[in-house]
Design a protein around this motif. Structure first.
Motif, PDB file in Angstrom:
ATOM      1  N   THR A 146      55.813   8.287 -84.008  1.00  0.00           N
ATOM      2  CA  THR A 146      54.809   9.065 -83.432  1.00  0.00           C
ATOM      3  C   THR A 146      55.214  10.560 -83.097  1.00  0.00           C
ATOM      4  O   THR A 146      56.130  10.719 -82.539  1.00  0.00           O
ATOM      5  N   ILE A 147      54.488  11.584 -83.691  1.00  0.00           N
ATOM      6  CA  ILE A 147      54.935  12.992 -83.389  1.00  0.00           C
ATOM      7  C   ILE A 147      53.964  13.576 -82.393  1.00  0.00           C
ATOM      8  O   ILE A 147      52.576  13.530 -82.727  1.00  0.00           O
ATOM      9  N   GLU A 148      54.363  13.801 -81.236  1.00  0.00           N
ATOM     10  CA  GLU A 148      53.379  14.141 -80.003  1.00  0.00           C
ATOM     11  C   GLU A 148      52.684  15.824 -80.463  1.00  0.00           C
ATOM     12  O   GLU A 148      53.485  16.715 -80.762  1.00  0.00           O
ATOM     13  N   ILE A 149      51.413  15.711 -80.478  1.00  0.00           N
ATOM     14  CA  ILE A 149      50.826  17.110 -80.739  1.00  0.00           C
ATOM     15  C   ILE A 149      49.496  17.148 -79.788  1.00  0.00           C
ATOM     16  O   ILE A 149      48.790  15.870 -79.678  1.00  0.00           O
ATOM     17  N   GLY A 150      49.449  18.016 -78.934  1.00  0.00           N
ATOM     18  CA  GLY A 150      48.375  17.998 -77.846  1.00  0.00           C
ATOM     19  C   GLY A 150      46.868  18.256 -78.664  1.00  0.00           C
ATOM     20  O   GLY A 150      47.144  19.268 -79.269  1.00  0.00           O
ATOM     21  N   ASP A 151      45.886  17.600 -77.993  1.00  0.00           N
ATOM     22  CA  ASP A 151      44.582  17.913 -78.754  1.00  0.00           C
ATOM     23  C   ASP A 151      44.577  17.791 -80.269  1.00  0.00           C
ATOM     24  O   ASP A 151      44.182  18.976 -80.854  1.00  0.00           O
ATOM     25  N   VAL A 152      45.158  16.826 -80.814  1.00  0.00           N
ATOM     26  CA  VAL A 152      45.403  17.068 -82.231  1.00  0.00           C
ATOM     27  C   VAL A 152      44.067  16.886 -82.830  1.00  0.00           C
ATOM     28  O   VAL A 152      43.964  17.470 -84.171  1.00  0.00           O
ATOM     29  N   ALA A 153      43.098  16.320 -82.532  1.00  0.00           N
ATOM     30  CA  ALA A 153      41.525  16.463 -83.177  1.00  0.00           C
ATOM     31  C   ALA A 153      41.246  17.875 -83.531  1.00  0.00           C
ATOM     32  O   ALA A 153      40.660  18.149 -84.469  1.00  0.00           O
ATOM     33  N   ASN A 154      41.505  18.735 -82.509  1.00  0.00           N
ATOM     34  CA  ASN A 154      41.011  20.114 -82.727  1.00  0.00           C
ATOM     35  C   ASN A 154      42.317  21.126 -83.326  1.00  0.00           C
ATOM     36  O   ASN A 154      42.342  22.183 -83.178  1.00  0.00           O
ATOM     37  N   THR A 155      43.525  20.304 -83.868  1.00  0.00           N
ATOM     38  CA  THR A 155      44.386  21.168 -84.205  1.00  0.00           C
ATOM     39  C   THR A 155      44.485  21.062 -85.486  1.00  0.00           C
ATOM     40  O   THR A 155      44.437  20.158 -86.176  1.00  0.00           O
ATOM     41  N   THR A 156      44.757  22.359 -86.265  1.00  0.00           N
ATOM     42  CA  THR A 156      45.225  22.498 -87.831  1.00  0.00           C
ATOM     43  C   THR A 156      46.511  22.080 -87.842  1.00  0.00           C
ATOM     44  O   THR A 156      47.427  22.862 -87.373  1.00  0.00           O
ATOM     45  N   TYR A 157      46.776  21.050 -88.872  1.00  0.00           N
ATOM     46  CA  TYR A 157      48.078  20.711 -89.202  1.00  0.00           C
ATOM     47  C   TYR A 157      48.401  20.399 -90.614  1.00  0.00           C
ATOM     48  O   TYR A 157      47.143  19.943 -91.138  1.00  0.00           O
TER      49      TYR A 157
END
Length: 500
Positions: free
Chosen positions: A147-158
């Motif tokens: 798992t890679i931690e990313i805050g608010d992933v749903a609204n993040t472009t990656y």
């Protein structure tokens, strides 16, 4: 490693083998840095000057230069079959990524899926507040999942595999694929680079055709790319759309017409922007892009394009003046003119084939002679292939073009069966028989076709082309499974987007 027979040598060193090796070295260079990579290659060359060397020796040199154990990292990449599929799941914590062996038919057994690669993930994340991008090159997946931690992933472009320099396919959630398509569709304003946009199209198309995702998701992404201006991205879009259309070739006519309408809608604005005539100021990308756009429209029966082609080809027939036929569209214009014309057009292209002003004219004429829908003209072409008029080296493009023509696929397969004894004797050594067999059979799309191919070759000596034959059979069965999975999915997507 001992080689089973001499014919095998000519088959195992194919484009796929060399491409994987080159791709893995490119990935390694990008991971350790080009300067350290080249220094490592220099160490390797100096240590083994005028001597024999192994793969491990090259890895040792790069390890010495980079300070990293790249031999351990690259072992499975270079010694095991295949490459990984990285599946992405969005969670409250960020991204859960999982690796499995990629299969073209999404059916790897547990035994086939035991390999774990050291995968440099190369994760691109765009800051939602500043819009600035950061690439996390340090992330390496060596276990089954992490798992890679990313805050608010749903609204993040990656995007994984930033710059598309890693050797793996990425499977995103369906909802994420739509978001990626929306951002990639901004073209030059996109957060994704040219290589990233190419990679997104490639991944979406391949995971769909392989059965890891629905084809509707790939079509949605492609439909959002209309504002793209870069030639290389359009090349990938064209390949992806073409793969669907060529696989759906035996589906009901309304479905095929709807897919052609989708392709026309994609390429029409591009063609209108570029115009049909080439200019002295055009760079290579502009030339290739114009050729791609008009060829796609002609292949989709676009009335405006076909009318322009017809006018120019008629002038050529009547006056012999070919000035109105741009050299880069010669193949497309010849093929469309024969396909939508008759004997007059066929005879004109045949005359070019017999006395070509340039080698390019000959190649275009071959494509044109193979484009007909007229049974009598198709029969003329098939008979001509076996005559003294067609040299051995020209047989391959004839067969390849006939195998791509929906009206001649089955007929060229029948031709191969009827003439196989002669062809086998003619090409008893070398690689040409392998290519003939693979090109002839691989565009079929049903299990019945695969069984018919197997039945024909069952009692024949196939050792000189067994790998090509198996690749052709694998291609047929992969297409058959794709159709079985996604025929209804594609039809529903076409209805929802009003192409049906």
């Amino acid at each position: 490693m001992p080689c089973p027979n001499e014919e095998t040598i000519q088959q195992i060193f194919d484009a796929l083998t060399y491409s994987k090796g080159a791709s893995c070295l490119k990935m390694l260079s990008n991971f350790v840095g080009e300067e350290k990579f080249l220094k490592g290659v220099s160490i390797y060359l100096k240590k083994h000057l005028y001597g024999n060397a192994r793969t491990q020796d090259l890895m040792a040199g790069i390890s010495e230069a980079s300070g990293q154990d790249v031999g351990k990292m690259m072992d499975n990449w270079l010694s095991k079959t295949g490459f990984p599929l990285i599946t992405v799941e969005e969670t409250e914590k960020g991204l859960k990524v999982r690796q499995n062996r990629f299969f073209a038919t999404a059916d790897a057994t547990p035994e086939e899926d035991e390999t774990l690669w050291h995968v440099p993930l190369q994760l691109l994340v765009v800051d939602s507040k500043t819009g600035k991008s950061k690439v996390h090159s340090e992330l390496v997946l060596s276990e089954r999942e992490t798992t890679i931690e990313i805050g608010d992933v749903a609204n993040t472009t990656y995007k994984l595999n930033a710059e598309t320099c890693r050797v793996y396919r990425t499977l995103y959630p369906t909802s994420r694929l739509a978001k990626l398509g929306s951002d990639a569709g901004k073209g030059a304003r996109s957060a994704f680079s040219l290589s990233d946009r190419m990679g997104l199209v490639q991944d979406a198309a391949v995971v769909a055709s392989s059965g890891y995702a629905r084809t509707s998701g790939a079509l949605t992404l492609l439909g959002q790319m209309k504002n793209e201006n870069e030639n290389l991205v359009w090349q990938e879009i064209s390949t992806a759309v073409g793969a669907v259309i060529s696989t759906w070739w035996e589906q009901p006519e309304p479905i095929l017409k709807a897919l052609q309408a989708f392709r026309r809608e994609l390429f029409k604005p591009l063609a209108r922007r570029l115009g049909l005539d080439y200019n002295d100021t055009d760079d290579v990308d502009a030339i290739e892009l114009r050729t791609l756009a008009y060829t796609a429209l002609a292949n989709s029966d676009d009335a405006e394009t076909l009318a322009a082609y017809r006018k120019r080809f008629d002038t050529f027939v009547e006056t012999g003046d070919e000035a109105g036929i741009p050299s880069d569209l010669k193949t497309s214009i010849y093929s469309a003119s024969v396909r939508h014309g008759g004997e007059k057009e066929y005879e004109k292209v045949l005359a070019v084939y017999r006395q070509p002003p340039t080698p390019a004219h000959k190649d275009s004429a071959i494509a044109g002679l193979c484009a007909s829908r007229d049974p009598s003209l198709i029969e003329r072409t098939l008979k001509m292939i076996m005559s003294d008029e067609v040299r051995s080296q020209d047989m391959l493009p004839f067969v390849g073009n006939l195998a791509r023509n929906t009206d001649t696929k089955s007929k060229v397969w029948q031709w191969l069966q009827e003439n196989f004894a002669t062809l086998e004797k003619r090409f008893s050594r070398g690689w040409m028989l392998s290519v003939l067999v693979k090109n002839t059979v691989s565009s079929f799309t049903t299990e019945a076709d695969a069984q018919a191919v197997e039945a024909f070759f069952r009692e024949k000596d196939t050792k000189s082309f067994d790998q090509a034959l198996q690749q052709g059979l694998d291609a047929i069965r992969a297409s058959a499974k794709w159709l079985e999975r996604d025929s209804n999915d594609v039809e529903q997507w076409l209805r929802e987007h009003q192409y049906l």
